[in-house]
Design a protein around this motif. Structure first.
Motif, mmCIF file in Angstrom:
data_model
loop_
_atom_site.group_PDB
_atom_site.id
_atom_site.type_symbol
_atom_site.label_atom_id
_atom_site.label_comp_id
_atom_site.label_asym_id
_atom_site.label_seq_id
_atom_site.Cartn_x
_atom_site.Cartn_y
_atom_site.Cartn_z
ATOM 1 N N LEU A 183 -67.430 -88.358 -70.515
ATOM 2 C CA LEU A 183 -68.702 -87.782 -70.953
ATOM 3 C C LEU A 183 -69.594 -88.868 -71.544
ATOM 4 O O LEU A 183 -70.786 -88.929 -71.261
ATOM 5 C CB LEU A 183 -68.459 -86.669 -71.985
ATOM 6 C CG LEU A 183 -69.700 -86.028 -72.590
ATOM 7 C CD1 LEU A 183 -70.581 -85.389 -71.522
ATOM 8 C CD2 LEU A 183 -69.309 -84.990 -73.638
ATOM 9 N N TRP A 184 -69.016 -89.716 -72.349
ATOM 10 C CA TRP A 184 -69.761 -90.794 -72.985
ATOM 11 C C TRP A 184 -70.413 -91.716 -71.951
ATOM 12 O O TRP A 184 -71.524 -92.195 -72.146
ATOM 13 C CB TRP A 184 -68.804 -91.575 -73.895
ATOM 14 C CG TRP A 184 -69.430 -92.754 -74.578
ATOM 15 C CD1 TRP A 184 -70.354 -92.732 -75.575
ATOM 16 C CD2 TRP A 184 -69.153 -94.120 -74.318
ATOM 17 N NE1 TRP A 184 -70.679 -93.999 -75.952
ATOM 18 C CE2 TRP A 184 -69.949 -94.887 -75.194
ATOM 19 C CE3 TRP A 184 -68.311 -94.792 -73.433
ATOM 20 C CZ2 TRP A 184 -69.935 -96.271 -75.210
ATOM 21 C CZ3 TRP A 184 -68.293 -96.167 -73.455
ATOM 22 C CH2 TRP A 184 -69.099 -96.896 -74.338
ATOM 23 N N ASN A 214 -71.312 -90.769 -68.904
ATOM 24 C CA ASN A 214 -72.059 -89.989 -67.916
ATOM 25 C C ASN A 214 -73.558 -90.175 -68.157
ATOM 26 O O ASN A 214 -74.234 -89.325 -68.736
ATOM 27 C CB ASN A 214 -71.663 -88.515 -67.984
ATOM 28 C CG ASN A 214 -72.190 -87.732 -66.802
ATOM 29 O OD1 ASN A 214 -73.200 -88.083 -66.208
ATOM 30 N ND2 ASN A 214 -71.504 -86.655 -66.474
ATOM 31 N N GLU A 215 -74.059 -91.293 -67.694
ATOM 32 C CA GLU A 215 -75.458 -91.667 -67.912
ATOM 33 C C GLU A 215 -76.419 -90.631 -67.352
ATOM 34 O O GLU A 215 -77.425 -90.294 -67.994
ATOM 35 C CB GLU A 215 -75.717 -93.039 -67.276
ATOM 36 C CG GLU A 215 -77.108 -93.562 -67.504
ATOM 37 C CD GLU A 215 -77.328 -94.927 -66.886
ATOM 38 O OE1 GLU A 215 -78.503 -95.268 -66.671
ATOM 39 O OE2 GLU A 215 -76.339 -95.653 -66.615
ATOM 40 N N ILE A 267 -76.605 -87.546 -69.688
ATOM 41 C CA ILE A 267 -77.286 -87.875 -70.941
ATOM 42 C C ILE A 267 -78.786 -88.038 -70.707
ATOM 43 O O ILE A 267 -79.603 -87.552 -71.492
ATOM 44 C CB ILE A 267 -76.657 -89.129 -71.584
ATOM 45 C CG1 ILE A 267 -75.225 -88.796 -72.018
ATOM 46 C CG2 ILE A 267 -77.505 -89.630 -72.751
ATOM 47 C CD1 ILE A 267 -74.389 -89.993 -72.399
ATOM 48 N N ARG A 268 -79.184 -88.670 -69.621
ATOM 49 C CA ARG A 268 -80.616 -88.813 -69.306
ATOM 50 C C ARG A 268 -81.257 -87.447 -69.037
ATOM 51 O O ARG A 268 -82.383 -87.196 -69.473
ATOM 52 C CB ARG A 268 -80.817 -89.738 -68.125
ATOM 53 C CG ARG A 268 -80.556 -91.191 -68.448
ATOM 54 C CD ARG A 268 -80.944 -92.113 -67.290
ATOM 55 N NE ARG A 268 -80.534 -93.460 -67.544
ATOM 56 C CZ ARG A 268 -81.185 -94.320 -68.334
ATOM 57 N NH1 ARG A 268 -82.280 -93.930 -68.949
ATOM 58 N NH2 ARG A 268 -80.737 -95.543 -68.504
ATOM 59 N N GLN A 286 -80.290 -84.536 -70.269
ATOM 60 C CA GLN A 286 -80.399 -83.856 -71.555
ATOM 61 C C GLN A 286 -81.575 -84.396 -72.367
ATOM 62 O O GLN A 286 -82.334 -83.630 -72.959
ATOM 63 C CB GLN A 286 -79.101 -84.006 -72.354
ATOM 64 C CG GLN A 286 -77.970 -83.187 -71.801
ATOM 65 C CD GLN A 286 -76.668 -83.439 -72.545
ATOM 66 O OE1 GLN A 286 -76.390 -84.546 -72.988
ATOM 67 N NE2 GLN A 286 -75.865 -82.398 -72.659
ATOM 68 N N ASN A 287 -81.734 -85.700 -72.402
ATOM 69 C CA ASN A 287 -82.849 -86.287 -73.134
ATOM 70 C C ASN A 287 -84.187 -85.897 -72.518
ATOM 71 O O ASN A 287 -85.142 -85.609 -73.239
ATOM 72 C CB ASN A 287 -82.716 -87.809 -73.211
ATOM 73 C CG ASN A 287 -81.689 -88.234 -74.242
ATOM 74 O OD1 ASN A 287 -81.445 -87.536 -75.216
ATOM 75 N ND2 ASN A 287 -81.080 -89.384 -74.020
ATOM 76 N N GLN A 327 -79.865 -82.568 -84.632
ATOM 77 C CA GLN A 327 -78.827 -82.704 -83.616
ATOM 78 C C GLN A 327 -77.644 -81.769 -83.800
ATOM 79 O O GLN A 327 -76.807 -81.677 -82.910
ATOM 80 C CB GLN A 327 -78.314 -84.158 -83.587
ATOM 81 C CG GLN A 327 -79.371 -85.162 -83.203
ATOM 82 C CD GLN A 327 -80.013 -84.849 -81.863
ATOM 83 O OE1 GLN A 327 -79.345 -84.501 -80.889
ATOM 84 N NE2 GLN A 327 -81.327 -84.959 -81.802
#
Length: 174
Positions: free
Chosen positions: A8-9, A11-12, A15-16, A18-19, A57
């Protein structure tokens, strides 16, 4: 010790995405706020402190964003309109009103439920409250109403809907 989820950490893409979603909602909340000028808010409530966007957050482990309009949190004479965008849970409209200014307020006719928790900011409890305990609300030191907002895939639809819901509250109150 708990294992770190390295997949998960790393998984670029996730994460992109989500941002990007956070930025889209942040922009939307800003546009909703821009629909209500400080001049208008002062006409509604002379002690208005305007509008404010904030975010965090970790509301029960989930990110959230807030738009506050008017921003007078006095439980007796205040007024605040809040949109809470709680990722993973939904978008909600909260109306906090002073008990002296609106002693007999009932927003149920426009789709709101009365908050029945000890704190107006205990969102997990508010959203899971049992509507059968209505008698408790008379003893609370605050008066707040809430409802879930529809969320559409098109920002323009959300802007129109959310603005319309806020305007409906202002029209009802004033």
């Amino acid at each position: 010790m708990q294992e770190i989820d390295l997949s998960l950490w790393k998984n670029e893409e996730l994460i992109r995405r989500q941002n990007q979603l956070k930025y889209q909602f942040w922009d939307l909340l800003g546009k909703v706020g821009d629909e209500f000028s400080q001049e208008y808010l002062k006409k509604i409530h002379p002690d208005s402190k305007g509008k404010k966007l904030s975010q965090g957050q970790d509301l029960e482990g989930l990110p959230y964003q807030v738009l506050d309009l008017v921003r007078d949190f006095d439980f007796n004479t205040g007024l605040n309109i809040r949109i809470l965008n709680w990722f993973g849970r939904g978008a909600f409209l909260f109306v906090l009103v002073g008990k002296e200014n609106f002693p007999m307020l009932d927003l149920s006719s426009i789709g709101f439920k009365k908050c029945l928790t000890e704190s107006p900011w205990d969102y997990p409890k508010i959203l899971s409250q049992d509507s059968e305990i209505q008698s408790i609300s008379d003893d609370l030191e605050y008066q707040q109403w809430f409802k879930e907002l529809e969320v559409y895939s098109q920002s323009e639809e959300n802007l129109a809907n959310w603005k319309g819901n806020i305007q409906e509250v202002f029209d009802f109150l004033f």
